[in-house]
Design an enzyme around this catalytic site. Structure first.
Site, PDB file in Angstrom:
ATOM      1  N   ASP A  30     149.597 -10.732  30.393  1.00 22.18           N
ATOM      2  CA  ASP A  30     148.468 -11.668  30.295  1.00 22.18           C
ATOM      3  C   ASP A  30     147.382 -11.188  31.262  1.00 22.18           C
ATOM      4  O   ASP A  30     147.688 -10.713  32.359  1.00 22.18           O
ATOM      5  CB  ASP A  30     148.939 -13.082  30.689  1.00 22.18           C
ATOM      6  CG  ASP A  30     148.050 -14.173  30.123  1.00 22.18           C
ATOM      7  OD1 ASP A  30     148.553 -15.000  29.346  1.00 22.18           O
ATOM      8  OD2 ASP A  30     146.843 -14.208  30.469  1.00 22.18           O
ATOM      9  N   ASN A  31     146.125 -11.314  30.839  1.00 19.34           N
ATOM     10  CA  ASN A  31     145.043 -10.910  31.761  1.00 19.34           C
ATOM     11  C   ASN A  31     144.562 -12.071  32.625  1.00 19.34           C
ATOM     12  O   ASN A  31     143.675 -11.904  33.459  1.00 19.34           O
ATOM     13  CB  ASN A  31     143.865 -10.287  30.992  1.00 19.34           C
ATOM     14  CG  ASN A  31     143.186 -11.275  30.057  1.00 19.34           C
ATOM     15  OD1 ASN A  31     143.521 -12.462  30.032  1.00 19.34           O
ATOM     16  ND2 ASN A  31     142.229 -10.794  29.275  1.00 19.34           N
ATOM     17  N   LEU A  32     145.122 -13.258  32.399  1.00 19.98           N
ATOM     18  CA  LEU A  32     144.790 -14.482  33.152  1.00 19.98           C
ATOM     19  C   LEU A  32     143.322 -14.881  33.004  1.00 19.98           C
ATOM     20  O   LEU A  32     142.790 -15.602  33.842  1.00 19.98           O
ATOM     21  CB  LEU A  32     145.174 -14.346  34.632  1.00 19.98           C
ATOM     22  CG  LEU A  32     146.663 -14.127  34.910  1.00 19.98           C
ATOM     23  CD1 LEU A  32     146.925 -14.053  36.416  1.00 19.98           C
ATOM     24  CD2 LEU A  32     147.510 -15.238  34.304  1.00 19.98           C
ATOM     25  N   ASP A  55     145.251  -6.077  30.408  1.00 19.08           N
ATOM     26  CA  ASP A  55     144.327  -6.464  29.344  1.00 19.08           C
ATOM     27  C   ASP A  55     144.578  -5.594  28.121  1.00 19.08           C
ATOM     28  O   ASP A  55     144.587  -4.364  28.223  1.00 19.08           O
ATOM     29  CB  ASP A  55     142.895  -6.258  29.865  1.00 19.08           C
ATOM     30  CG  ASP A  55     141.890  -6.989  29.013  1.00 19.08           C
ATOM     31  OD1 ASP A  55     141.897  -6.788  27.779  1.00 19.08           O
ATOM     32  OD2 ASP A  55     141.119  -7.776  29.588  1.00 19.08           O
ATOM     33  N   ALA A  78     148.188 -13.440  22.857  1.00 18.41           N
ATOM     34  CA  ALA A  78     146.953 -13.210  23.613  1.00 18.41           C
ATOM     35  C   ALA A  78     145.735 -13.116  22.698  1.00 18.41           C
ATOM     36  O   ALA A  78     145.640 -12.191  21.891  1.00 18.41           O
ATOM     37  CB  ALA A  78     147.090 -11.921  24.430  1.00 18.41           C
ATOM     38  N   TYR A 145     136.276 -16.420  14.515  1.00 17.99           N
ATOM     39  CA  TYR A 145     137.645 -16.601  15.022  1.00 17.99           C
ATOM     40  C   TYR A 145     138.657 -16.404  13.885  1.00 17.99           C
ATOM     41  O   TYR A 145     139.600 -15.621  14.000  1.00 17.99           O
ATOM     42  CB  TYR A 145     137.792 -17.999  15.651  1.00 17.99           C
ATOM     43  CG  TYR A 145     139.230 -18.377  15.901  1.00 17.99           C
ATOM     44  CD1 TYR A 145     139.979 -17.708  16.873  1.00 17.99           C
ATOM     45  CD2 TYR A 145     139.858 -19.387  15.158  1.00 17.99           C
ATOM     46  CE1 TYR A 145     141.311 -18.041  17.082  1.00 17.99           C
ATOM     47  CE2 TYR A 145     141.179 -19.717  15.367  1.00 17.99           C
ATOM     48  CZ  TYR A 145     141.905 -19.037  16.328  1.00 17.99           C
ATOM     49  OH  TYR A 145     143.223 -19.358  16.531  1.00 17.99           O
ATOM     50  N   HIS A 193     139.648 -29.539  21.863  1.00 18.01           N
ATOM     51  CA  HIS A 193     140.598 -30.136  20.922  1.00 18.01           C
ATOM     52  C   HIS A 193     140.687 -31.656  21.036  1.00 18.01           C
ATOM     53  O   HIS A 193     140.453 -32.234  22.088  1.00 18.01           O
ATOM     54  CB  HIS A 193     141.978 -29.499  21.105  1.00 18.01           C
ATOM     55  CG  HIS A 193     141.992 -28.067  20.674  1.00 18.01           C
ATOM     56  ND1 HIS A 193     142.127 -27.028  21.558  1.00 18.01           N
ATOM     57  CD2 HIS A 193     141.827 -27.509  19.458  1.00 18.01           C
ATOM     58  CE1 HIS A 193     142.068 -25.887  20.893  1.00 18.01           C
ATOM     59  NE2 HIS A 193     141.878 -26.147  19.609  1.00 18.01           N
ATOM     60  N   LEU A 194     141.080 -32.236  19.921  1.00 14.67           N
ATOM     61  CA  LEU A 194     141.025 -33.697  19.786  1.00 14.67           C
ATOM     62  C   LEU A 194     141.872 -34.450  20.828  1.00 14.67           C
ATOM     63  O   LEU A 194     141.338 -35.271  21.584  1.00 14.67           O
ATOM     64  CB  LEU A 194     141.465 -34.087  18.360  1.00 14.67           C
ATOM     65  CG  LEU A 194     141.559 -35.581  18.102  1.00 14.67           C
ATOM     66  CD1 LEU A 194     140.199 -36.246  18.202  1.00 14.67           C
ATOM     67  CD2 LEU A 194     142.168 -35.847  16.717  1.00 14.67           C
ATOM     68  N   ARG A 286     130.547 -32.244  13.654  1.00 10.67           N
ATOM     69  CA  ARG A 286     130.548 -30.927  14.303  1.00 10.67           C
ATOM     70  C   ARG A 286     130.473 -29.884  13.183  1.00 10.67           C
ATOM     71  O   ARG A 286     131.180 -30.024  12.173  1.00 10.67           O
ATOM     72  CB  ARG A 286     131.855 -30.793  15.097  1.00 10.67           C
ATOM     73  CG  ARG A 286     131.978 -29.545  15.919  1.00 10.67           C
ATOM     74  CD  ARG A 286     133.219 -29.586  16.809  1.00 10.67           C
ATOM     75  NE  ARG A 286     134.463 -29.420  16.055  1.00 10.67           N
ATOM     76  CZ  ARG A 286     135.670 -29.356  16.606  1.00 10.67           C
ATOM     77  NH1 ARG A 286     135.796 -29.471  17.917  1.00 10.67           N
ATOM     78  NH2 ARG A 286     136.739 -29.204  15.869  1.00 10.67           N
TER      79      ARG A 286
HETATM   80  N1  UFG Z   1     137.300 -33.968  17.110  1.00  8.52           N
HETATM   81  C1  UFG Z   1     136.553 -35.064  17.516  1.00  8.52           C
HETATM   82  N2  UFG Z   1     136.219 -35.151  18.835  1.00  8.52           N
HETATM   83  C2  UFG Z   1     136.574 -34.217  19.757  1.00  8.52           C
HETATM   84  C3  UFG Z   1     137.339 -33.112  19.335  1.00  8.52           C
HETATM   85  C4  UFG Z   1     137.684 -33.018  18.003  1.00  8.52           C
HETATM   86  O1  UFG Z   1     136.200 -35.931  16.703  1.00  8.52           O
HETATM   87  O2  UFG Z   1     136.229 -34.363  20.938  1.00  8.52           O
HETATM   88  C5  UFG Z   1     137.686 -33.855  15.699  1.00  8.52           C
HETATM   89  C6  UFG Z   1     137.154 -32.603  15.038  1.00  8.52           C
HETATM   90  O3  UFG Z   1     135.836 -32.804  14.572  1.00  8.52           O
HETATM   91  C7  UFG Z   1     138.185 -32.383  13.940  1.00  8.52           C
HETATM   92  C8  UFG Z   1     139.503 -32.903  14.555  1.00  8.52           C
HETATM   93  O4  UFG Z   1     139.088 -33.739  15.627  1.00  8.52           O
HETATM   94  O5  UFG Z   1     137.860 -33.153  12.839  1.00  8.52           O
HETATM   95  C9  UFG Z   1     140.373 -31.798  15.072  1.00  8.52           C
HETATM   96  O6  UFG Z   1     139.609 -30.950  15.901  1.00  8.52           O
HETATM   97  P1  UFG Z   1     140.241 -29.875  16.895  1.00  8.52           P
HETATM   98  O7  UFG Z   1     139.103 -29.237  17.625  1.00  8.52           O
HETATM   99  O8  UFG Z   1     141.306 -30.508  17.719  1.00  8.52           O
HETATM  100  O9  UFG Z   1     140.961 -28.843  15.945  1.00  8.52           O
HETATM  101  P2  UFG Z   1     140.416 -28.054  14.664  1.00  8.52           P
HETATM  102  O10 UFG Z   1     140.885 -28.765  13.431  1.00  8.52           O
HETATM  103  O11 UFG Z   1     138.984 -27.733  14.771  1.00  8.52           O
HETATM  104  O12 UFG Z   1     141.309 -26.754  14.807  1.00  8.52           O
HETATM  105  C10 UFG Z   1     140.911 -25.598  14.236  1.00  8.52           C
HETATM  106  C11 UFG Z   1     142.018 -25.089  13.324  1.00  8.52           C
HETATM  107  C12 UFG Z   1     143.045 -24.342  14.071  1.00  8.52           C
HETATM  108  C13 UFG Z   1     142.411 -23.404  15.036  1.00  8.52           C
HETATM  109  C14 UFG Z   1     141.545 -24.152  15.987  1.00  8.52           C
HETATM  110  C15 UFG Z   1     140.946 -23.244  17.017  1.00  8.52           C
HETATM  111  O13 UFG Z   1     142.618 -26.164  12.609  1.00  8.52           O
HETATM  112  O14 UFG Z   1     143.823 -23.602  13.192  1.00  8.52           O
HETATM  113  O15 UFG Z   1     140.514 -24.742  15.250  1.00  8.52           O
HETATM  114  O16 UFG Z   1     140.811 -23.856  18.211  1.00  8.52           O
HETATM  115  F1  UFG Z   1     143.364 -22.730  15.700  1.00  8.52           F
END
Ligand code: UFG
Length: 336
Positions: A30-32, A55, A78, A145, A193-194, A286
């Site tokens: 891992d490159n940390l 790396d 990674a 991505y 992430h959500l 978004r």
């Molecule tokens: N969301 C919100 N508010 C937030 C964050 C997310 O409403 O603060 C909503 C997003 O709009 C989306 C849902 O929650 O509708 C999930 O969003 P995430 O960001 O948690 O995840 P994604 O579905 O965007 O994930 C995607 C792909 C994965 C990929 C990832 C990369 O499903 O395969 O992006 O980070 F790996």
């Protein structure tokens, strides 16, 4: 020994625990840059774990690891994984995720290591043409991505044909939750992430959780995703590696629960599980979010004998415990 790249990160560290607990000796590479040394130190407490900082973009770094250890197979995590950043800085994604993996594969071939489990994503499918999404669904990513992960899938097919390098490509849906014992967890300096974002609104003062759009074509208007628990996902990696060892055959599997939950449903489950009112507002959509994504994971269940067992409630509870630990640590308290 098993080489795990990116094991100082979220999914890599949970997978490392699974391998260690099943008696494997591992080398972490891992490159940390996004991973954390505290996670490495935590893993070192659990078994025979070596750490090599390096790396993948430097071929010598990864060749050095194969020279030093007797590696049987590789679990490769990674990578950079921020969709938005990949749109504004694709170079970073192609250089690390694609070129870095190319170096890894070349080092493997040079050292006659022929087994790899690769961390791919449902983002390689792009805008879904149908749900649930099975492995035959066309792959047409809508951001760099997803493109970078699909490039690696192509490379793996070609390296199998040319050099007999066998791979299992695992396409994850939305990964959630943390180690039940809170040893490791989801720790991104930029969090998009959500579930962690909902939890940050609980743990950090004056933070309001933002729902990105409630006018999608879904029953409650918010996006539907398939939230698979990270410990279940870790188990799938070991099953995939065992499958490779037994069958010496490349393959691809979706990993998801096959159940869709909307943003509002996840939010409501958080309030219920934590028994707290969480501050929330709805804002604009978004860019690049499809309305509905969930997996058909029949293949992983039948061939790998994988069964995702942990509920969304479990993922939320473990993620909350981790978020609180992380907050204490950031407030200057000791890592414990
Ligand atoms: N969301 C919100 N508010 C937030 C964050 C997310 O409403 O603060 C909503 C997003 O709009 C989306 C849902 O929650 O509708 C999930 O969003 P995430 O960001 O948690 O995840 P994604 O579905 O965007 O994930 C995607 C792909 C994965 C990929 C990832 C990369 O499903 O395969 O992006 O980070 F790996």
């Amino acid at each position: 020994m098993i080489l795990i790249t990116g094991a100082a990160g979220y999914i890599g560290s949970h997978t490392a625990i699974n391998f260690i607990q099943n008696g494997c000796d591992i080398v972490i590479f891992d490159n940390l840059e996004v991973g954390h040394i505290e996670i490495v130190n935590e893993l070192k407490k659990l078994g025979n774990v070596e750490f090599e900082q390096g790396d993948l973009r430097n071929l010598e770094d990864i060749n050095r690891v194969f020279d030093k250890y007797s590696i049987d197979g590789v679990i490769h995590f990674a990578a950079f994984a921020l969709v938005g950043e990949s749109v504004t800085n694709p170079s970073k994604y192609y250089r690390n995720n694609v070129y870095g993996t190319l170096n890894l594969l070349d080092a493997m071939v040079a050292h006659d290591v022929k087994k790899i489990v690769f961390s791919s994503t449902c983002a390689t499918y792009g805008e879904p043409k149908y749900t649930p999404i099975d492995e035959e669904h066309p792959q047409s990513p809508i951001n760099p991505y997803g493109n970078s992960k699909l490039c690696v899938e192509y490379m793996l097919k070609d390296y199998d044909t040319a050099y007999g390098l066998k791979s299992i490509r695992l396409r994850y849906f939305n990964v959630a939750g943390c180690d039940e014992q809170t040893r490791v967890g989801e720790w991104h300096d930029t969090e998009t992430h959500l579930i962690p974002n909902i939890l940050k609104s609980v743990c950090e003062e004056n933070k309001t959780f933002k729902i990105f759009g409630d006018d999608y074509d879904t029953p409650d208007g918010t996006c539907i995703r398939d939230y698979v628990n990270v410990e279940d996902l870790a188990q799938a990696h070991r099953l995939a590696y065992l499958y490779l060892c037994e069958n010496n055959k490349s393959d691809v599997f979706n990993l998801g629960t096959e159940q869709g939950d909307s943003v509002k449903e996840v939010f409501n489950t958080c309030e219920k599980v934590l028994n707290k009112k969480i501050s929330v507002e709805t804002v604009e959509r978004r860019a690049g979010d499809p309305a509905k994504l969930y997996a058909d994971a029949t293949k992983a269940k039948s061939i790998l004998k994988w069964s995702p067992e942990r509920t969304l409630e479990k993922s939320i509870t473990t993620a909350y415990n981790w978020e609180r630990k992380l907050n204490k640590m950031k407030a200057g308290k000791q890592w414990q």
